[in-house]
Design an enzyme around this catalytic site. Sequence first.
Site, mmCIF file in Angstrom:
data_model
loop_
_atom_site.group_PDB
_atom_site.id
_atom_site.type_symbol
_atom_site.label_atom_id
_atom_site.label_comp_id
_atom_site.label_asym_id
_atom_site.label_seq_id
_atom_site.Cartn_x
_atom_site.Cartn_y
_atom_site.Cartn_z
ATOM 1 N N LYS A 53 6.049 4.075 19.015
ATOM 2 C CA LYS A 53 6.277 5.575 18.281
ATOM 3 C C LYS A 53 6.500 6.405 19.435
ATOM 4 O O LYS A 53 7.461 7.436 19.114
ATOM 5 C CB LYS A 53 4.908 6.056 17.740
ATOM 6 N N VAL B 30 6.041 7.829 12.615
ATOM 7 C CA VAL B 30 5.235 8.312 13.652
ATOM 8 C C VAL B 30 4.410 9.232 13.099
ATOM 9 O O VAL B 30 4.830 10.212 12.318
ATOM 10 C CB VAL B 30 6.263 8.979 14.577
ATOM 11 N N GLY C 205 -2.376 5.197 6.210
ATOM 12 C CA GLY C 205 -2.960 5.103 4.639
ATOM 13 C C GLY C 205 -2.029 5.306 3.852
ATOM 14 O O GLY C 205 -0.905 5.834 3.726
ATOM 15 N N GLU D 169 10.300 10.160 9.106
ATOM 16 C CA GLU D 169 9.159 10.699 9.452
ATOM 17 C C GLU D 169 7.844 10.178 9.348
ATOM 18 O O GLU D 169 6.715 10.413 10.179
ATOM 19 C CB GLU D 169 8.930 12.101 8.501
ATOM 20 N N ASP E 276 1.982 -0.602 19.222
ATOM 21 C CA ASP E 276 2.296 0.389 17.920
ATOM 22 C C ASP E 276 2.516 1.728 18.709
ATOM 23 O O ASP E 276 3.598 2.463 18.313
ATOM 24 C CB ASP E 276 0.984 0.459 17.242
ATOM 25 N N THR F 280 0.865 -1.146 0.006
ATOM 26 C CA THR F 280 -0.055 -0.068 0.050
ATOM 27 C C THR F 280 0.715 1.270 0.174
ATOM 28 O O THR F 280 0.875 2.178 -0.741
ATOM 29 C CB THR F 280 -0.971 0.064 1.338
ATOM 30 N N GLU G 227 -6.660 -5.090 12.142
ATOM 31 C CA GLU G 227 -6.174 -6.140 11.840
ATOM 32 C C GLU G 227 -6.987 -7.416 12.271
ATOM 33 O O GLU G 227 -7.829 -7.319 13.521
ATOM 34 C CB GLU G 227 -4.656 -6.391 12.259
#
Lengths: 440, 440
Positions: free
Chosen positions: B205, B132, B306, B129, B201, B13, B190
Amino acid sequence: MNEMRVGLLGLGTIGTGVARILIEQQELIARRLGRKIVLVAAADRDLQRERDLDLSGVRLTDDAAGIVKADDIDLVVELIGGYEPARSFVVGALENGKHVVTANKALIAKHGEELFPMAADKGLQIGFEAAVGGGIPCMKALREGLAANAIESVYGILNGTCNFILTKMENEGSDYADVLREAQQLGYAEADPTFDVEGVDTAHKLSILAAMAFGSKIRFDEVHTEGISRIGAADIESAREMGYRIKLLGIAKPHFDGDDEYVEMRVHPTLVPLDSQMAQVSDSYNAVQISGDFVEHTMYFGRGAGERPTASAVVADIMDIASGFPDGIAHLAPPMGFVESSRREVPTLPMADVVCEYYIRLMVRDKPGVIAAVTSILADHRISLEALIQKERHASQSVPIIMLTHETTEGNLQAAISRITGLETVDKDVLILRKESAVA
Amino acid sequence: MNEMRVGLLGLGTIGTGVARILIEQQELIARRLGRKIVLVAAADRDLQRERDLDLSGVRLTDDAAGIVKADDIDLVVELIGGYEPARSFVVGALENGKHVVTANKALIAKHGEELFPMAADKGLQIGFEAAVGGGIPCMKALREGLAANAIESVYGILNGTCNFILTKMENEGSDYADVLREAQQLGYAEADPTFDVEGVDTAHKLSILAAMAFGSKIRFDEVHTEGISRIGAADIESAREMGYRIKLLGIAKPHFDGDDEYVEMRVHPTLVPLDSQMAQVSDSYNAVQISGDFVEHTMYFGRGAGERPTASAVVADIMDIASGFPDGIAHLAPPMGFVESSRREVPTLPMADVVCEYYIRLMVRDKPGVIAAVTSILADHRISLEALIQKERHASQSVPIIMLTHETTEGNLQAAISRITGLETVDKDVLILRKESAVA
């Protein structure tokens, strides 16, 4: 490693903040940068003022021109403000091979197109992060962080004074004039508040943001600019009833008409949805929403003014330039985010062609048929309504009617309004605000 | 001007998004950068997948190791994700003198301390970049835009899946399990959601943000991490009644105890004031609030994931590195915002010493004296209450009691809770959330 030697023009509020950071955070800066930044000299007309800061290592002078020429200074920070003599000092600094950092939006908006090519020719940088959004690193975000995007819109609450006044009007249900007086007493508004409340300061900032977003030249004189001084407590209340809050926004969008490209730039009080991020920006805070074709919506929020936040942005610019000093300056992003030679003249979209949704407040004589007359004129102009509120009768003969329209061009709206105010049952005094549903 | 030649590992993606920008925005990028970025090659296990993108000028291969070694590639983009083989490819790219850009937070959080010195030794850059905050240029803001500040706190909504679930739970009054199922059907979560919903996750970060904020080493394993899976619809409702909204926040602060310095890092569901900016961040949006000693509060908001937003951040990193390519790399800000040699081991503050305000949900048998027993234990521990809500009787024997406390240490709170759950009228199953009033 070469250290970077800085000279400061102006030791007022922001200048003192810059000096404070350069002195107090010297070790932190060196750890981040790998080299030292040294405040060598500072010029101000008033050297006696109490600044609560030990400036004993700094050459203090009232001769700004001397700093611009000094051999032991690599970068000049201009914090005088206004057009002149700020412009002359910046030109002088560039001519003497010195980098420039400024917080002066008026200077960049009016003289940027003279200064940027001059700097580019000499391999020098001009930093002006502090000129827009105070401490918020929004210029860096637009120029570097979002550099992979074609920018689709910029919306900004860019003037803390206006936002403070609008917030207070809403919280207290007070009218503009009362809140302005209070803001002046508190030092949040100038004695002559015109630049702030009539939108000129926002237009300065918007013209810079727009040029950086679209790779166009700065066209401050072409920004359509309206301020907040005609807004009443009743307008804020009506907007709220309909689900909106009134903010003074600077708005910039690209506009394409076949192969022709335009830049749309406007500053005016704007209704934004109550549940938007933008609506939550209160008091003297600033925020900039920048949307790009890949990143979608982003927003940047923080203090738009004040000694310490503005100084934070000034010193970030100094550090950026110092990182490339003396040999790597060519590798910094160009000041306006596009290589100087690729920046283009892009015409400003005439306001008559701008498409908006509108908030219209009419005062009408409360007679049968007046609403029918008004709405039939709107229908003639193919302007459809989202909402219409008729307020209760006032003590005076006239009553307010509030209308929210769907989209139409400014030219069409103004033509309709001109016919409506020709009705003998409608007062000449009409308030027109605009609405933006697309803010995040 | 040298063009920058890019090789891509992973055409899923995000990889497809990166390829799309590099191809479709080539002219825009060149106008901004003054040089070209060329996508030379891309590796993926599945080269047949429909990508709706013309990759005819790109060398497609299933041999990622070949890209890492290729002579015609200057920068490798790692978009495979996970620890291995991503780590080996990144090490290989650095060993072959190639810059690296990655969106892989797990890799940076776990192996960053191996990779950054390796890159620094070779004069190479690592950009992350996109790791996060997705498309939000928040790392750049922290590393460069706020570089003049000592950072006082970082608060982040860093996981879109959790924020989507919490928003939906509130909007629909639904329980966690129901909303998770829906999110999975919509592709927002998920099949195994553990990494997201249990806070891992976010902890990845946060550990990166904290190290960048404070110049410390990344200590992912030391982040106190709790997820959202125990929150019920009733908790969201109770929080709202008391003026708060529950968000999964990553929180990092420096902590000073005499001359000793610590880093406080924690991820947990957090009550934030309903009228804060943070509370307005809904659905899958992310936001990071960063406060500094000069800039005060700033906030950065946008899409945290995304194809297109994440690709925007990846390409911004590529452009930054390309701007200094091949000679000016040394003038870019170091990847973690501090010169590698000045980054220090700073111990993590033990969770027992962290000071918080707490939301406590107890289930108690509805007998006389139970509230007195509970509150007297709290009083023993000098924990004072801001609010206490006793909910109506349930069908079952137990009823919930919700308490909001003033500040106390985690150790003290846990000791009190341990005594409280020792009461025979109180269930063992206690939910403890934390409250942060300082978010903007």
